[in-house]
Design a protein around this motif. Structure first.
Motif, PDB file in Angstrom:
ATOM      1  N   ALA A 120       0.828  -1.206   0.000  1.00 33.93           N
ATOM      2  CA  ALA A 120       0.000   0.000   0.000  1.00 33.93           C
ATOM      3  C   ALA A 120       0.866   1.261   0.000  1.00 33.93           C
ATOM      4  O   ALA A 120       0.532   2.264  -0.658  1.00 33.93           O
ATOM      5  N   ALA A 121       1.971   1.223   0.721  1.00 34.30           N
ATOM      6  CA  ALA A 121       2.876   2.376   0.813  1.00 34.30           C
ATOM      7  C   ALA A 121       3.779   2.506  -0.407  1.00 34.30           C
ATOM      8  O   ALA A 121       4.523   3.494  -0.527  1.00 34.30           O
ATOM      9  N   GLY A 122       3.749   1.530  -1.300  1.00 35.74           N
ATOM     10  CA  GLY A 122       4.586   1.570  -2.489  1.00 35.74           C
ATOM     11  C   GLY A 122       6.020   1.184  -2.234  1.00 35.74           C
ATOM     12  O   GLY A 122       6.912   1.452  -3.045  1.00 35.74           O
ATOM     13  N   LYS A 123       6.286   0.536  -1.091  1.00 36.43           N
ATOM     14  CA  LYS A 123       7.651   0.155  -0.744  1.00 36.43           C
ATOM     15  C   LYS A 123       8.093  -1.119  -1.445  1.00 36.43           C
ATOM     16  O   LYS A 123       9.294  -1.317  -1.667  1.00 36.43           O
ATOM     17  N   VAL A 124       7.129  -2.002  -1.726  1.00 35.14           N
ATOM     18  CA  VAL A 124       7.439  -3.245  -2.443  1.00 35.14           C
ATOM     19  C   VAL A 124       6.394  -3.423  -3.534  1.00 35.14           C
ATOM     20  O   VAL A 124       5.266  -2.906  -3.434  1.00 35.14           O
ATOM     21  N   PRO A 125       6.738  -4.148  -4.602  1.00 38.55           N
ATOM     22  CA  PRO A 125       5.772  -4.354  -5.682  1.00 38.55           C
ATOM     23  C   PRO A 125       4.566  -5.178  -5.202  1.00 38.55           C
ATOM     24  O   PRO A 125       4.687  -6.052  -4.339  1.00 38.55           O
ATOM     25  N   ALA A 126       3.428  -4.888  -5.758  1.00 33.21           N
ATOM     26  CA  ALA A 126       2.232  -5.682  -5.488  1.00 33.21           C
ATOM     27  C   ALA A 126       2.335  -7.025  -6.201  1.00 33.21           C
ATOM     28  O   ALA A 126       3.114  -7.189  -7.152  1.00 33.21           O
ATOM     29  N   ASP A 127       1.597  -8.015  -5.727  1.00 32.49           N
ATOM     30  CA  ASP A 127       1.532  -9.285  -6.458  1.00 32.49           C
ATOM     31  C   ASP A 127       0.930  -9.055  -7.841  1.00 32.49           C
ATOM     32  O   ASP A 127       1.400  -9.591  -8.837  1.00 32.49           O
ATOM     33  N   ILE A 128      -0.147  -8.251  -7.860  1.00 25.35           N
ATOM     34  CA  ILE A 128      -0.870  -7.956  -9.097  1.00 25.35           C
ATOM     35  C   ILE A 128      -1.256  -6.483  -9.083  1.00 25.35           C
ATOM     36  O   ILE A 128      -1.625  -5.936  -8.047  1.00 25.35           O
ATOM     37  N   ILE A 183       3.249  -0.460  -9.063  1.00 22.77           N
ATOM     38  CA  ILE A 183       3.859  -1.455  -9.948  1.00 22.77           C
ATOM     39  C   ILE A 183       3.615  -2.823  -9.320  1.00 22.77           C
ATOM     40  O   ILE A 183       3.471  -2.942  -8.096  1.00 22.77           O
ATOM     41  N   GLY A 184       3.595  -3.843 -10.175  1.00 16.00           N
ATOM     42  CA  GLY A 184       3.318  -5.181  -9.665  1.00 16.00           C
ATOM     43  C   GLY A 184       4.125  -6.237 -10.377  1.00 16.00           C
ATOM     44  O   GLY A 184       4.631  -6.018 -11.488  1.00 16.00           O
ATOM     45  N   ILE A 185       4.246  -7.378  -9.742  1.00 16.23           N
ATOM     46  CA  ILE A 185       4.931  -8.516 -10.355  1.00 16.23           C
ATOM     47  C   ILE A 185       4.142  -8.977 -11.582  1.00 16.23           C
ATOM     48  O   ILE A 185       4.703  -9.351 -12.608  1.00 16.23           O
ATOM     49  N   GLU A 186       2.822  -8.905 -11.475  1.00 12.67           N
ATOM     50  CA  GLU A 186       1.937  -9.248 -12.591  1.00 12.67           C
ATOM     51  C   GLU A 186       1.015  -8.066 -12.854  1.00 12.67           C
ATOM     52  O   GLU A 186       0.606  -7.369 -11.926  1.00 12.67           O
ATOM     53  N   THR A 187       0.696  -7.835 -14.132  1.00 13.88           N
ATOM     54  CA  THR A 187      -0.189  -6.732 -14.498  1.00 13.88           C
ATOM     55  C   THR A 187      -1.401  -7.262 -15.248  1.00 13.88           C
ATOM     56  O   THR A 187      -1.277  -8.098 -16.148  1.00 13.88           O
ATOM     57  N   ILE A 188      -2.563  -6.783 -14.848  1.00 16.09           N
ATOM     58  CA  ILE A 188      -3.804  -7.059 -15.579  1.00 16.09           C
ATOM     59  C   ILE A 188      -4.204  -5.769 -16.280  1.00 16.09           C
ATOM     60  O   ILE A 188      -4.423  -4.742 -15.637  1.00 16.09           O
ATOM     61  N   ASP A 189      -4.259  -5.816 -17.606  1.00 17.68           N
ATOM     62  CA  ASP A 189      -4.656  -4.646 -18.377  1.00 17.68           C
ATOM     63  C   ASP A 189      -6.176  -4.687 -18.572  1.00 17.68           C
ATOM     64  O   ASP A 189      -6.699  -5.530 -19.300  1.00 17.68           O
ATOM     65  N   ALA A 190      -6.877  -3.798 -17.907  1.00 18.95           N
ATOM     66  CA  ALA A 190      -8.344  -3.775 -18.004  1.00 18.95           C
ATOM     67  C   ALA A 190      -8.815  -3.238 -19.350  1.00 18.95           C
ATOM     68  O   ALA A 190      -9.987  -3.409 -19.703  1.00 18.95           O
TER      69      ALA A 190
END
Length: 578
Positions: A12-20, A54-61
């Motif tokens: 949430a704080a942007g310190k580590v990438p999100a899973d998705i 940013i995330g490890i995986e990205t879903i493009d809506a």
């Protein structure tokens, strides 16, 4: 738990990438009723933030609408004739990932064992099944069910994490008269901090006061605007129902305003499999509400956050930090066309196909679950209705409604003054046969409105005690229908000229089948084709209608295995008039 929370906070704080991370989507904000934009971060199956991520995986809506998945606020799984895992597969395709279930049907057949079966068989699925405990087994004292559940029988189930409360309290006289067992059931639910659902069919404003004084806070039985307004005025959650028989949404949707909409939610209650597949579940309610003039985002609020808040599901129903990552990608708001469904951040449905569904370890069904249809050998004498005056009290069906009319009409009789079914007058014979304990109890009546031209239909789906119910134009076809139901240990059957036109075995409690939903749907198509052969009306579902003719808590006239029942006076009456 602490490590998971640390990770979510860091994402949430942007310190580590999100899973998705979901990008390029238009987000439905169910709290403000607005559309927003931004990246949606997901960590460990929960939303962690909306903003720039940013995330490890990205879903493009790809410009599609991101909506919370839908919640069915009140449903009986058994009415689909499917076990929970198969039911979940059908609902996932329609964007529903959570259901509040009342196992009232199987509990009336098998008691605690039935409730436990539903809990066990709904574990470890990519779908959230929650349960309310059946409050009225049997529904009334005027029928025989397969079980009797007292307050002490239910108490230990409240310790189960997916049990949310006490299900629809349909025995209003027990509440009004402060009967001890009912008060104990209500008290136990309150002690455990649980919810209590109502069933206020036909109740007046003053009678609603009684309900609310007993901490009953919901109702799904409103059929008119006036009833709906009364429930909202007294602080109840209004459950707007659109099922297979009870289609109340169009009559009620105009009660929803900007001021009261957050106290309204959608339910299906009872919906047959073919309708679930062809129309949908709660997504159908949403579409119907929108086409009736309701603001699309308001409709989606009712299908998501309103239902979640009604039942205290604090992490469901919204695209927001701290909520479960259950979401749908929609093509547009008006058609509610679903392109993808995600559960806990994982894709479960895309391009009209289930992506993945765990193969559940087969549960060895107990013999008791599959041996529930037991009644004596029947003869034509068992089906005779004497009507000396040639006038009879008749149950008249109201298409697509659970409510029936009480009619008094002339009927045809034989030399011995026994009722003769009349196709011309649309007066058929109706029988309800106790099938749980071999008591030999048989209730007989006359039904108008099914429109069958020849033959008989029978089923062990007969709310709420689920005895065997048969309607027919002649005794021989009715007797063969009973025999076939007993031979296959429950289900549906259609007979014409002493021949079986179609049948569907439902071996689990006479209510459900373990077979895949696709197979059951094919068998239902054969059932519906056979219904056209015997001339049944096509503007409503004859079997589901038949199954509610035995429910003695919804007006006006019903039939149980102990006889013809007048709901308003809450007593039996004779078929023949004086």
């Amino acid at each position: 738990m602490i490590n998971t929370l640390k990770k979510r906070i860091s994402v949430a704080a942007g310190k580590v990438p999100a899973d998705i991370v979901i990008k390029n989507g238009k987000i439905i904000d169910v709290f403000t009723g607005e559309m927003t934009e931004g990246d949606i971060a997901i960590a460990d199956g929960y939303f962690a933030g909306i903003g720039d991520y940013i995330g490890i995986e990205t879903i493009d809506a790809k410009g599609r609408i991101v909506s919370p998945t839908f919640i069915d606020g009140h449903v009986h799984i058994e009415s689909s004739m499917l076990i929970p895992s198969e039911f979940a597969k059908v609902l996932l395709a329609h964007g529903v990932t959570t259901a509040i279930c009342d196992p009232h049907e199987i509990a009336n057949v098998l008691g605690r064992e039935g409730i436990q079966y539903m809990l066990d068989s709904s574990e470890n699925l990519p779908f959230d099944f929650f349960f309310m405990l059946p409050s009225c087994v049997p529904a009334t004292q005027f029928e025989h069910s397969g079980a009797v559940l007292k307050a002490e029988d239910l108490k230990n189930f409240y310790n189960h994490p997916r049990v949310l409360g006490l299900a629809e309290v349909m025995n209003f006289p027990a509440v009004e008269n402060a009967e001890n067992d009912m008060l104990e059931k209500i008290s136990h639910a309150r002690t455990f901090g649980k919810k209590i659902d109502g069933h206020a069919a036909g109740l007046s404003a003053n009678e609603l006061n009684v309900y609310l004084s007993a901490f009953i806070r919901t109702d799904h039985e409103s059929t008119t605007l006036e009833e709906a307004k009364e429930r909202l005025k007294r602080g109840m959650y209004l459950m707007i129902r659109e099922g297979t028989v009870a289609k109340d949404l169009k009559q009620l949707i105009n009660v929803v305003t900007e001021r009261n909409s957050r106290r309204c939610l959608f339910v299906t209650d009872d919906k047959h499999l073919n309708d679930l597949i062809s129309q949908g579940s709660i997504d159908h309610n949403v579409r119907l509400a929108i086409s009736s003039g309701l603001n699309p985002i308001t409709a989606i609020q009712m299908a998501t956050i309103n239902a979640a808040e009604c039942f205290g599901l604090e992490t469901k129903g919204a695209i927001a930090p701290g909520y479960q990552a259950d979401f749908i990608l929609l093509e547009d708001l008006n058609s509610i066309k679903i392109s993808e469904v995600y559960k806990d951040g994982k894709l479960v449905f895309k391009n009209e196909q289930l992506i993945s569904f765990p193969q559940k370890e087969h549960m060895a069904s107990l013999q008791r679950l599959q041996n529930t249809v037991r009644f004596h050998e029947l003869s034509e004498n068992d089906l005779q209705i004497q009507v000396k005056t040639m006038k009879a009290n008749i149950i008249e069906i109201i298409p697509n409604s659970l409510i029936t009319k009480h009619k008094v009409e002339n009927v045809d009789v034989s030399k011995g003054n026994y009722f003769i079914p009349s196709i011309k007058n649309d007066q058929l014979k109706l029988a309800v046969i106790e099938r749980h304990r071999g008591t030999k109890a048989i209730g007989l009546g006359i039904v108008k409105g099914l429109g069958i031209q020849s033959g008989a239909i029978a089923t062990t789906i007969a709310h709420d005690s689920h005895n065997l119910v048969i309607a027919g134009t002649n005794d021989k076809d009715m007797l063969l229908a009973a025999k076939e139901i007993r031979d296959m240990q429950g289900g549906l059957v259609i007979i014409q000229e002493e021949k079986i036109l179609a049948s569907l075995p439902l071996t689990i409690a006479g209510l459900m089948s373990e077979r895949p939903f696709q197979e059951i749907n094919k068998e239902l198509s054969k059932i519906h084709h056979a219904l056209t052969k015997i001339g049944a009306k096509s503007d409503f579902n004859p079997f589901l209608t038949l199954s509610f003719l035995t429910l003695p808590v919804i007006p006006e006239l019903k039939l149980t295995d102990t006889g013809l029942f007048h709901v308003s006076s809450f007593k039996h009456i004779d078929v023949a008039t004086i």
